[in-house]
Scaffold this active site. Structure first.
Site, short mmCIF file in Angstrom:
data_model
loop_
_atom_site.label_atom_id
_atom_site.label_comp_id
_atom_site.label_asym_id
_atom_site.label_seq_id
_atom_site.Cartn_x
_atom_site.Cartn_y
_atom_site.Cartn_z
N CYS A 92 -6.27 -23.46 10.69
CA CYS A 92 -6.42 -22.82 9.38
C CYS A 92 -5.21 -23.16 8.51
O CYS A 92 -4.06 -23.06 8.96
CB CYS A 92 -6.54 -21.31 9.55
SG CYS A 92 -7.92 -20.81 10.62
N ASP A 98 5.18 -9.01 15.04
CA ASP A 98 4.40 -10.24 15.05
C ASP A 98 4.84 -11.19 13.94
O ASP A 98 4.76 -12.41 14.08
CB ASP A 98 2.92 -9.89 14.90
CG ASP A 98 2.02 -11.11 15.04
OD1 ASP A 98 2.44 -12.08 15.70
OD2 ASP A 98 0.90 -11.08 14.52
N CYS A 106 10.57 5.07 -7.90
CA CYS A 106 9.14 4.91 -8.15
C CYS A 106 8.36 6.13 -7.69
O CYS A 106 8.62 6.70 -6.62
CB CYS A 106 8.63 3.67 -7.41
SG CYS A 106 6.85 3.37 -7.60
N CYS A 138 4.44 4.55 -0.18
CA CYS A 138 4.59 3.10 -0.05
C CYS A 138 5.77 2.73 0.84
O CYS A 138 5.69 1.81 1.65
CB CYS A 138 4.75 2.48 -1.43
SG CYS A 138 5.12 0.72 -1.42
N CYS A 192 4.39 -5.56 -5.11
CA CYS A 192 4.67 -4.29 -5.78
C CYS A 192 3.68 -3.98 -6.90
O CYS A 192 3.07 -2.90 -6.93
CB CYS A 192 6.10 -4.29 -6.31
SG CYS A 192 6.55 -2.78 -7.22
#
Length: 385
Positions: free
Chosen positions: A16, A279, A318, A324, A345
């Site tokens: 891929c 990972d 924020c 988040c 973002c």
């Protein structure tokens, strides 16, 4: 603690275009197949370090390249060391090798199978190609049909790139049409420099690869799918990102590591037993031990946790920071006042602004002991208002 195992390391039977493992071949010099002693030690230690329910995830590269006999040994060692604990197995695969023998095995041992598929044929085949450069869509669909014929539970993983991001409804309706009830969408970002930690880099020291998904396009993609889901499919279709936010708003914390406060407890074991913090950070500086030499229960993601907790000032100010937490450290490559914030973002803000009113409505439903699927009626009313 959760550990993802890579029995065949980075090796794959596809090529891929966007795969970040393509860069790994020159990095790894160790044995590329997990041997019997490493497998046994991993299973024994992982079960010992886990609670009463133990979740094994087998990934790659392409894990089926390890062969059916390898996975028969997996079951053998799990049964040997499980005691009274309950074992669950998940296999993330491209599906190419899933013949009848594989499917019978997966059904017998109740594997959950994750299939990588990027949408309808013209979108899937854009980047997911064989080593000879041919599209893989037909073979993946054949694998899905075979899994269904054996009644093997499966879900789908879709990489959102610069092409399929423009077709959110086509992708979503296609995944529903092939019988996917559980979906995961992965936002694609790769740079010309291996993406490790850009917090100390000056601006413009790297380039973003063309197939990466633009942030605002990603936000619009996910927002479009969210509105389809929240009006029509809650309780029938389960989308990992949305389910994570439902969990967070109901007070149970995020289930998706990207938005959690810490990176701890999501480790990776390579084919030779090396343990890495994540990972996406399988680089020498993030190696924290080896299953054959150290106790798994003593290992944790020290460096990544520190990176995760270095929240930039822009994020601290924020309104979405509590849900988040600055996003994934892998994605923090955009310079703002000498700090690095998530590349995604602005896309996340688009998604959050769409989701939050409906998440708050779900909280009210839960407070009143109303089943959450009633959000579909509420959503239609909100849209009409």
């Amino acid at each position: 603690m959760h550990v993802t195992a890579k029995p065949s390391s980075f090796q794959c039977n596809l090529k891929c275009d966007y795969c970040f493992y393509l860069e790994k071949e020159s990095q790894f010099t160790h044995e590329k197949w997990m041997d019997d002693s490493t497998l046994k030690e991993f299973i024994k230690q992982y079960i010992a370090a886990s609670g009463n329910q133990v979740y094994f995830t087998w990934q790659g590269g392409e894990p089926t390249l390890a062969g059916l006999d390898f996975f028969r040994k997996v079951i053998h060692y799990q049964q040997r060391y499980a005691g009274q604990k309950r074992i669950f197995n998940a296999l993330q695969t491209n599906g190419i090798l899933l013949n009848n023998e594989w499917c019978a095995f997966l059904k017998e041992h109740e594997f959950l199978v994750g299939i990588s598929i990027d949408g309808p044929q013209e979108l899937h085949d854009r980047y997911r190609r064989s080593n000879s450069g041919n599209g893989t869509f037909a073979k993946v669909i054949a694998a899905i049909e075979r899994l269904k014929s054996y009644q093997v539970e499966f879900n789908t993983l879709t990489v959102i790139n610069n092409v399929n991001v423009h077709y959110p409804l086509e992708v979503y309706h296609f995944l529903k049409s092939i019988g996917s009830k559980h979906m995961q969408f992965i936002e694609l970002l790769e740079t010309g420099t291996p993406n490790i930690d850009f917090s100390g880099h000056s601006e413009n020291t790297f380039r973003i690869i063309d197939f990466s998904v633009p942030p605002t396009a990603y936000g619009k993609f996910m927002s479009t799918i969210f509105m389809q889901w929240v009006k029509n499919d809650v309780g029938e279709i389960f989308i990992r990102q949305f389910e994570s936010f439902v969990s967070r708003f109901l007070g149970n914390g995020h289930t998706s590591c990207i938005f959690q406060e810490s990176c701890k407890d999501n480790l990776v074991v390579e084919s030779n037993g090396d343990i890495y913090e994540c990972d996406h950070f399988v680089y020498p500086q993030y190696k924290i031990g080896n299953i054959n030499k150290s106790e798994l229960k003593t290992m944790n993601s020290v460096q990544l946790t520190a990176q995760k907790k270095r929240i930039p000032a822009k994020c601290q100010q924020c309104a979405y920071k509590p849900i988040c937490n600055g996003g994934c450290p892998k994605h923090r490559i955009t310079k703002v006042n000498n700090e690095t914030v998530s590349y995604f973002c602005e896309g996340y803000k688009i998604l959050f602004s769409t989701m939050v009113p409906y998440m708050n409505a779900m909280v009210e439903l839960a407070k009143n002991r109303v089943p959450l699927y009633h959000i579909m009626d509420v959503a239609k009313q909100m849209e009409n208002n």
